[in-house]
Design an enzyme around this catalytic site. Structure first.
Site, PDB file in Angstrom:
ATOM      1  N   HIS A 175      50.102  15.097  -4.158  1.00 62.69           N
ATOM      2  CA  HIS A 175      49.553  15.317  -5.661  1.00 62.69           C
ATOM      3  C   HIS A 175      48.117  15.358  -6.148  1.00 62.69           C
ATOM      4  O   HIS A 175      47.221  15.363  -5.129  1.00 62.69           O
ATOM      5  CB  HIS A 175      49.989  13.697  -6.199  1.00 62.69           C
ATOM      6  CG  HIS A 175      49.198  12.625  -5.771  1.00 62.69           C
ATOM      7  ND1 HIS A 175      49.611  11.812  -4.555  1.00 62.69           N
ATOM      8  CD2 HIS A 175      48.054  12.010  -6.002  1.00 62.69           C
ATOM      9  CE1 HIS A 175      48.685  10.932  -4.354  1.00 62.69           C
ATOM     10  NE2 HIS A 175      47.702  10.870  -5.232  1.00 62.69           N
ATOM     11  N   GLU A 223      48.994  12.062 -10.618  1.00 54.34           N
ATOM     12  CA  GLU A 223      48.606  10.684 -10.888  1.00 54.34           C
ATOM     13  C   GLU A 223      47.498  10.777 -11.756  1.00 54.34           C
ATOM     14  O   GLU A 223      46.553  11.293 -11.876  1.00 54.34           O
ATOM     15  CB  GLU A 223      48.085  10.230  -9.403  1.00 54.34           C
ATOM     16  CG  GLU A 223      47.644   8.642  -9.345  1.00 54.34           C
ATOM     17  CD  GLU A 223      47.128   8.234  -8.068  1.00 54.34           C
ATOM     18  OE1 GLU A 223      46.654   9.155  -7.163  1.00 54.34           O
ATOM     19  OE2 GLU A 223      46.671   6.900  -7.808  1.00 54.34           O
TER      20      GLU A 223
HETATM   21 CO    CO Z   1      46.370   9.576  -5.117  1.00 53.00          CO
END
Ligand code: CO
Length: 132
Positions: free
Chosen positions: A79, A128
């Site tokens: 991510h 995120e």
């Molecule tokens: Co992270």
């Protein structure tokens, strides 16, 4: 709305080997491993001048990254983390725009509020958000 790239996360099959690779081969500053039980991961942060690399390894049987590692046994990019000023306001705007959050706002690896966003809504990349 999004600010700086806080980190890029890479799932690795061997945290010790990955730490040694970044520290000894690539010459980066590498943290000690930290267990983050709430997220089912052990993390190591690689500090670069302009961002960080988060090395992730599953912690426990219910780790959310266990499947990822099973599918990508050599590891892989997991991510991207973007900084936001107000995570609640950002989450409200994004969900109003039709984006899907994965779970609720939680405390992340840096002790700050984080929220994950569905990769299908963001160009195939798990996102995120971290409040700074
Ligand atoms: Co992270």
């Amino acid at each position: 709305m999004i600010g700086k790239l806080n980190h890029v996360a890479i799932v690795v099959p061997n945290l010790e080997a990955a730490s040694a690779l970044y520290r000894d081969t690539l010459g980066a500053q590498v943290s000690s491993p930290t267990d983050v039980a709430e997220h089912g991961v052990t993390t190591v942060f690689v500090n670069l001048p302009n961002t960080k690399i988060e090395l992730l390894h599953p912690l426990g049987d219910q780790s959310p990254i266990a499947k990822f590692l099973a599918k990508n046994p050599a590891g892989g990019m997991h991510h991207l983390c973007y900084e936001v000023a107000n995570i609640k306001a950002t989450a409200d705007k994004l969900t109003a725009d039709g984006a899907r959050a994965l779970g609720k706002i939680k405390t992340g690896a840096h002790g700050k509020p984080v929220l994950f966003l569905h990769p299908k809504d963001f160009c195939g990349t798990l996102i995120e958000l971290e409040e700074v």
